[in-house]
Motif scaffolding. Sequence first.
Motif, mmCIF file in Angstrom:
data_model
loop_
_atom_site.group_PDB
_atom_site.id
_atom_site.type_symbol
_atom_site.label_atom_id
_atom_site.label_comp_id
_atom_site.label_asym_id
_atom_site.label_seq_id
_atom_site.Cartn_x
_atom_site.Cartn_y
_atom_site.Cartn_z
ATOM 1 N N ARG A 88 18.386 -2.633 67.290
ATOM 2 C CA ARG A 88 17.728 -4.504 67.593
ATOM 3 C C ARG A 88 17.061 -3.280 69.063
ATOM 4 O O ARG A 88 15.640 -3.849 69.253
ATOM 5 C CB ARG A 88 18.768 -5.085 67.914
ATOM 6 C CG ARG A 88 17.365 -6.241 68.153
ATOM 7 C CD ARG A 88 18.460 -7.692 68.863
ATOM 8 N NE ARG A 88 17.629 -8.972 68.958
ATOM 9 C CZ ARG A 88 17.854 -10.146 69.382
ATOM 10 N NH1 ARG A 88 19.189 -9.915 69.444
ATOM 11 N NH2 ARG A 88 16.987 -11.063 69.847
ATOM 12 N N ILE A 89 17.454 -2.912 69.925
ATOM 13 C CA ILE A 89 17.316 -2.502 71.518
ATOM 14 C C ILE A 89 15.962 -1.243 70.444
ATOM 15 O O ILE A 89 14.879 -1.152 71.421
ATOM 16 C CB ILE A 89 17.446 -1.685 72.121
ATOM 17 C CG1 ILE A 89 18.855 -2.741 72.400
ATOM 18 C CG2 ILE A 89 17.554 -0.741 73.015
ATOM 19 C CD1 ILE A 89 20.274 -2.595 73.167
ATOM 20 N N ALA A 90 16.103 -0.264 69.451
ATOM 21 C CA ALA A 90 15.174 0.832 69.067
ATOM 22 C C ALA A 90 13.920 0.047 69.013
ATOM 23 O O ALA A 90 12.802 0.772 69.441
ATOM 24 C CB ALA A 90 15.978 1.400 68.379
ATOM 25 N N HIS A 91 13.889 -0.536 68.524
ATOM 26 C CA HIS A 91 13.218 -1.798 67.759
ATOM 27 C C HIS A 91 12.351 -2.482 68.482
ATOM 28 O O HIS A 91 10.905 -3.052 68.143
ATOM 29 C CB HIS A 91 13.477 -2.916 66.723
ATOM 30 C CG HIS A 91 13.185 -2.085 65.393
ATOM 31 N ND1 HIS A 91 12.413 -2.197 63.755
ATOM 32 C CD2 HIS A 91 14.281 -2.310 64.776
ATOM 33 C CE1 HIS A 91 12.803 -1.296 62.934
ATOM 34 N NE2 HIS A 91 13.391 -1.466 63.309
ATOM 35 N N ALA A 92 13.259 -2.659 69.637
ATOM 36 C CA ALA A 92 12.125 -3.403 70.931
ATOM 37 C C ALA A 92 11.590 -2.286 71.621
ATOM 38 O O ALA A 92 11.020 -2.844 72.922
ATOM 39 C CB ALA A 92 13.158 -4.162 71.900
ATOM 40 N N GLY A 93 11.717 -0.958 71.440
ATOM 41 C CA GLY A 93 10.806 -0.562 71.598
ATOM 42 C C GLY A 93 11.571 0.808 73.437
ATOM 43 O O GLY A 93 11.588 1.838 73.505
ATOM 44 N N LEU A 141 12.000 -1.214 82.194
ATOM 45 C CA LEU A 141 14.228 -1.321 82.387
ATOM 46 C C LEU A 141 14.388 -1.429 83.867
ATOM 47 O O LEU A 141 14.352 -1.039 84.558
ATOM 48 C CB LEU A 141 13.985 0.209 82.112
ATOM 49 C CG LEU A 141 15.718 0.231 81.454
ATOM 50 C CD1 LEU A 141 16.391 -0.354 80.216
ATOM 51 C CD2 LEU A 141 16.512 2.040 81.543
ATOM 52 N N SER A 142 15.492 -2.582 83.546
ATOM 53 C CA SER A 142 15.949 -3.373 84.171
ATOM 54 C C SER A 142 17.062 -3.250 84.432
ATOM 55 O O SER A 142 17.681 -3.764 83.026
ATOM 56 C CB SER A 142 15.031 -4.762 84.961
ATOM 57 O OG SER A 142 15.878 -4.449 86.488
ATOM 58 N N GLY A 180 11.610 -4.474 79.237
ATOM 59 C CA GLY A 180 10.248 -4.838 79.755
ATOM 60 C C GLY A 180 10.298 -6.092 79.826
ATOM 61 O O GLY A 180 9.497 -7.065 79.107
ATOM 62 N N GLY A 181 10.921 -7.411 80.570
ATOM 63 C CA GLY A 181 10.683 -7.935 80.816
ATOM 64 C C GLY A 181 12.271 -9.175 80.329
ATOM 65 O O GLY A 181 12.287 -10.394 80.070
ATOM 66 N N THR A 182 12.444 -8.656 78.694
ATOM 67 C CA THR A 182 13.286 -8.810 77.882
ATOM 68 C C THR A 182 14.850 -8.810 78.367
ATOM 69 O O THR A 182 14.879 -7.375 78.183
ATOM 70 C CB THR A 182 12.928 -8.846 76.599
ATOM 71 O OG1 THR A 182 11.352 -9.445 76.676
ATOM 72 C CG2 THR A 182 13.770 -9.314 75.679
ATOM 73 N N GLU A 183 16.234 -9.840 78.074
ATOM 74 C CA GLU A 183 16.337 -9.611 78.622
ATOM 75 C C GLU A 183 17.896 -9.148 77.588
ATOM 76 O O GLU A 183 17.065 -9.463 76.390
ATOM 77 C CB GLU A 183 18.041 -10.386 78.587
ATOM 78 C CG GLU A 183 19.511 -10.206 79.416
ATOM 79 C CD GLU A 183 20.138 -11.375 79.852
ATOM 80 O OE1 GLU A 183 22.046 -10.867 80.100
ATOM 81 O OE2 GLU A 183 19.788 -12.316 80.365
#
Length: 243
Positions: A74-79, A4-5, A63-66
């Motif tokens: 959608r963020i929850a589904h991204a992990g 996370l960044s 994880g490298g994806t903005e």
Amino acid sequence: MSTLSAKGLRKSFGGVVAVDGADLDLHEGRINGLIGPNGSGKTTLFNIVTGMIKADSGTVRLGGTEVTGWSPHRIAHAGLGRTFQLCRVFPRLTVMENMLVSLRRPRLRDILGGLTSKADVEVAMGWLERVGLDHLAGTDARDLSYGQQKLLELAAVLMADPQLILLDEPAGGVNPALIDRIGDLVRDLNAEGRTFLIVEHNMAMVMSLCQHIIVFDRGRPIAAGPPAEIQSDPRVLEAYLGV
């Protein structure tokens, strides 16, 4: 690898700046703590990175994806999974129904009518067993203690198999025995490869559990490092511990 960044996050509410140009960089596989005085912007930061509120400026990468501007779903589904400062469960649903609702796949009327997949029920029961609530699967969530409700909330988050989990005051309102259980569970999940970011005011828990601690004050990080370093940092002593 950074899991996370966040760069240059800013959020104001009227004339109050809650997050002020904050940067955050979490590395995969660590239990991270986020501490700071009340009103320092910790929960607002959580809400921004999970999509609950939109930042006025800045970016978030997962994880490298903005993921800046993405919906919470959608963020929850991204992990990315999270719990809340004030525990969020469905009080009139059973413990098992709360677990299945968290999947968001089946319709609520199907869950209440028992029309859910055997596989989903088995996964849910496995997580309930991990948190010690399997014997209460048929109990209404409102009949659990507050600490048990927090365990249920975490178990429901785990149903989505997130690799990064944000916990907002997991020890708040919880008795010491359950605090220890939550801490042991976090350690076990971390050993299995999950990364954590934990906001918590219980300093004993933070210092014993977290491997890396970030200190927030006035909307931005002022210090970061291992517990021993944070405990002796003069900026932290002044801003947070009042020394």
